[in-house]
Design a protein around this motif. Structure first.
Motif, short mmCIF file in Angstrom:
data_model
loop_
_atom_site.label_atom_id
_atom_site.label_comp_id
_atom_site.label_asym_id
_atom_site.label_seq_id
_atom_site.Cartn_x
_atom_site.Cartn_y
_atom_site.Cartn_z
N GLU A 122 0.82 -1.25 -0.03
CA GLU A 122 -0.26 0.03 0.06
C GLU A 122 1.03 1.34 -0.04
O GLU A 122 0.33 2.31 -0.47
N VAL A 123 2.11 1.13 0.37
CA VAL A 123 2.89 2.36 0.62
C VAL A 123 4.18 1.85 -0.20
O VAL A 123 4.91 0.78 0.18
N GLN A 126 1.03 11.03 7.87
CA GLN A 126 0.26 9.69 7.96
C GLN A 126 -1.14 9.92 7.33
O GLN A 126 -2.02 9.11 6.48
N LEU A 150 -1.39 10.49 3.74
CA LEU A 150 -1.25 9.13 2.83
C LEU A 150 -2.48 8.19 3.28
O LEU A 150 -2.93 7.75 2.14
N ASP A 158 6.09 7.09 7.29
CA ASP A 158 5.14 7.04 6.37
C ASP A 158 4.51 5.58 5.88
O ASP A 158 3.29 5.32 5.77
N THR A 159 5.37 4.36 6.37
CA THR A 159 4.60 3.29 5.96
C THR A 159 3.65 2.90 7.12
O THR A 159 2.94 1.88 6.75
N THR A 194 -1.39 1.72 -4.51
CA THR A 194 -0.38 2.22 -3.57
C THR A 194 -0.07 3.63 -3.77
O THR A 194 -0.28 4.18 -4.66
N ALA A 214 -0.19 2.60 6.16
CA ALA A 214 -0.90 1.48 5.65
C ALA A 214 -1.94 0.77 6.54
O ALA A 214 -1.59 0.72 7.85
#
Length: 334
Positions: free
Chosen positions: A15-16, A261, A264, A289-290, A275, A293
């Motif tokens: 997703e990221v 976050q 995103l 950032d991850t 993604t 998800a």
């Protein structure tokens, strides 16, 4: 990390995703790639023209030691790696030369996803897809994607892709809370064609990550730098826009998220986005950032975002149009 199919294809991506457009030449660029792998990122996005090929070489070093089948490597062609009127575009000659250079720099026999980074107004689309068909049959390209193409251009490409048996499965638009240009035409067209979205610029050059305030530009930010990065960020640094963005900090905090976050996660609320591709100059940014998800935002949160940003949201599909500037050596993409 969570994973989604790209469109109706069997290609599964995180997703990221991680992209290295502006972050391939920093001291921690390869550490960022390794951190992304550790965080479960599988999609890695680069391009032949970024840094004159340096971005691909940096990505290859960062992925050294990672099993090739564990990652989805995405690179793309359009701008020449070097200045010169005879190079660039999507002609058969340019595609073959660009891809072979990418394979050498990436130290791989194939790319999972090959992006056509802009529409080429100087080359027949039939020629482009005939060349792609040959590259697919040779096993050097597994899937193909467009990037910043209009809905009409994608429709034309899909017909040729089907005729030449080219697996056109992705499109890479700029897409964020502020930039919703793809929503009215591009994304619906792609949905009908089974094409998934690989969203870029979700943080609006850092504005939606809360990096900038009125007259406040961190020393390590793009606004404080030079070149193309500075040129792209400065139009966003208006007092009115920054004032609208600042309250998003409270919305994010109430959700237990950082501003990045939240931005995103907003993009990932769209089920047609497979993604969201982010860049990072430090490993801690990758980890932040991850964490977006799998986050689900309530409808009232989405409503607050719409209310706060108001008329600053861009929706006009005509803004997708990219004029024929491919003779420039500066890659205007993310």
């Amino acid at each position: 990390m969570r994973y989604r199919n790209l469109g109706t294809s069997g290609l599964v991506v995180s997703e990221v995703g991680f992209g290295n457009w502006l972050t391939h030449d920093g001291g921690e660029s390869e550490a960022c790639v390794r951190t992304a792998v550790a965080e479960g990122v599988t999609l890695f996005n680069t391009a032949a023209a970024w840094g004159g090929g340096a971005a691909e070489e940096s990505l290859a070093r960062g992925l050294a030691g990672t099993p090739r089948d564990d990652v989805v490597i995405s690179t793309g062609a359009f701008w020449p790696e070097e200045s010169g009127a005879a190079r660039g575009g999507l002609s058969r000659k340019s595609l073959f030369a660009s891809l072979h250079g990418s394979l050498r720099r990436l130290n791989t026999d194939y790319v999972d996803l090959y992006h056509l980074l802009r529409f080429d107004y100087h080359t027949p689309l039939e020629e482009t897809f005939t060349a792609l068909s040959d590259l697919v049959r040779q096993g050097k390209v597994h899937y193909v994607a467009t990037s910043e193409w209009t809905a009409e251009q994608i429709q034309q490409a899909a017909g040729l892709a089907e005729r030449h048996r080219v697996p056109l499965v992705g499109n890479q638009p700029q897409y964020s809370m502020l930039w919703r240009v793809p929503e009215s035409q591009v994304i619906p067209t792609c949905e009908r064609l089974g094409i998934g979205q690989l969203a870029t610029a979700a943080l609006a050059q850092g504005v939606l990550a809360g990096r900038y305030g009125a007259g406040v530009f961190p020393a390590d930010s793009r606004a404080a730098g030079g070149g193309l990065a500075r040129a792209l960020i400065w139009p966003l640094l208006t007092e009115d826009l920054l004032a609208r963005v600042e309250p998003l900090r409270g919305v994010a905090g109430a959700c237990g998220l950082t501003m990045a976050q939240l931005a995103l996660a907003w993009v990932l609320q769209n089920p047609l986005v497979a993604t969201v591709v982010v860049g990072a100059s430090r490993p801690e940014q990758v980890r932040e950032d991850t964490a977006a998800a799998g986050v689900r935002l309530d409808l009232d949160v989405l409503g607050q975002i719409d209310q706060l940003l108001g008329t600053f949201v861009q929706t006009d599909p005509r803004l997708t149009f990219a004029p024929p500037q491919y003779r420039s050596a500066d890659p205007l993409t993310l």
